[in-house]
Design an enzyme around this catalytic site. Structure first.
Site, PDB file in Angstrom:
ATOM      1  N   ALA A   1     -17.177  -1.457  11.111  1.00  0.00           N
ATOM      2  CA  ALA A   1     -18.249  -0.694  11.754  1.00  0.00           C
ATOM      3  C   ALA A   1     -17.692   0.484  12.545  1.00  0.00           C
ATOM      4  O   ALA A   1     -18.169   1.618  12.421  1.00  0.00           O
ATOM      5  CB  ALA A   1     -19.078  -1.604  12.663  1.00  0.00           C
ATOM      6  N   GLU A   2     -16.677   0.250  13.352  1.00  0.00           N
ATOM      7  CA  GLU A   2     -16.141   1.335  14.179  1.00  0.00           C
ATOM      8  C   GLU A   2     -15.424   2.376  13.331  1.00  0.00           C
ATOM      9  O   GLU A   2     -15.503   3.576  13.610  1.00  0.00           O
ATOM     10  CB  GLU A   2     -15.208   0.815  15.270  1.00  0.00           C
TER      11      GLU A   2
END
Length: 153
Positions: free
Chosen positions: A72-73
Site C-alpha cells: 500500500a505505501e
C-alpha cells in the site's frame, strides 16, 4: 547504482521510461525490490502493482499484515511522487489498514486510487485483492510532498 542499471531496474519493475526521473538514484527501493513488487499501471490518480505472497508470510502461514502495508505505501508514495514531479518527493506520514481476508499463496494486486492530490499533501486509498478479485485489505495512505534539496538524488 549507475544510470543504466537504474533504468533497467525501474523497467523490470514496470515503471514506464517517462517516469524514471521520479526515482532519482535509488531505483525502485530495496524493500519494494525484496518484496517482488511490480507496477502494471502508474499515474498520480491510479497505480496498480502485484506482489507474490511468498515469502512474506507470518507464522500462521498467511501474508503478513505488514506486507499489505508495504504494498500500500509503495503504491501510494510512488503515485504521490509522480504527482509531485522530479523536483519534489513524497514522504509517508500516515497509513492505516484494515485486513478483511487472509491469503496463503499466489499473488496480491494492489489498486491505488487518489482521494486528494494537493500541493503539499496527497491521500490515496489502496485495495489489495487476490487472484479471484476478493478484497484482502484496505489501506489509506497520506504523503507529505517535499522539495528536493539542490544537488541531491
Amino acid at each position: 547504482m549507475g544510470p543504466e542499471e537504474h533504468s533497467r531496474e525501474l523497467s523490470e519493475h514496470g515503471v514506464p521510461e517517462e517516469l524514471h526521473a521520479v526515482f532519482p538514484g535509488h531505483g525502485i527501493g530495496g524493500l519494494a525490490r525484496a518484496m517482488g513488487i511490480r507496477f502494471t499501471e502508474l499515474s498520480p490518480g491510479r497505480a496498480v502493482a502485484t506482489m507474490p505472497v511468498e515469502p512474506s508470510t507470518q507464522p500462521g502461514g498467511v501474508l503478513h499484515g505488514g506486507a499489505h502495508c508495504v504494498l500500500a505505501e509503495t503504491l501510494a508514495s510512488t503515485a504521490a511522487s509522480v504527482h509531485a514531479g522530479p523536483e519534489r518527493f513524497a514522504v509517508g506520514v500516515d497509513i492505516n489498514a484494515t485486513h478483511q481476508r487472509g491469503i496463503s499463496s499466489g499473488t496480491v494486486t494492489g489498486t491505488c486510487t487518489a482521494l486528494h492530490l494537493g500541493a503539499t499533501l496527497t491521500v490515496h486509498e489502496v485495495v489489495m485483492t487476490d487472484e479471484r478479485g476478493r478484497r484482502l485489505s484496505t489501506a489509506r495512505v497520506t504523503n507529505l510532498l517535499r522539495d528536493r534539496a539542490p544537488g541531491t538524488d
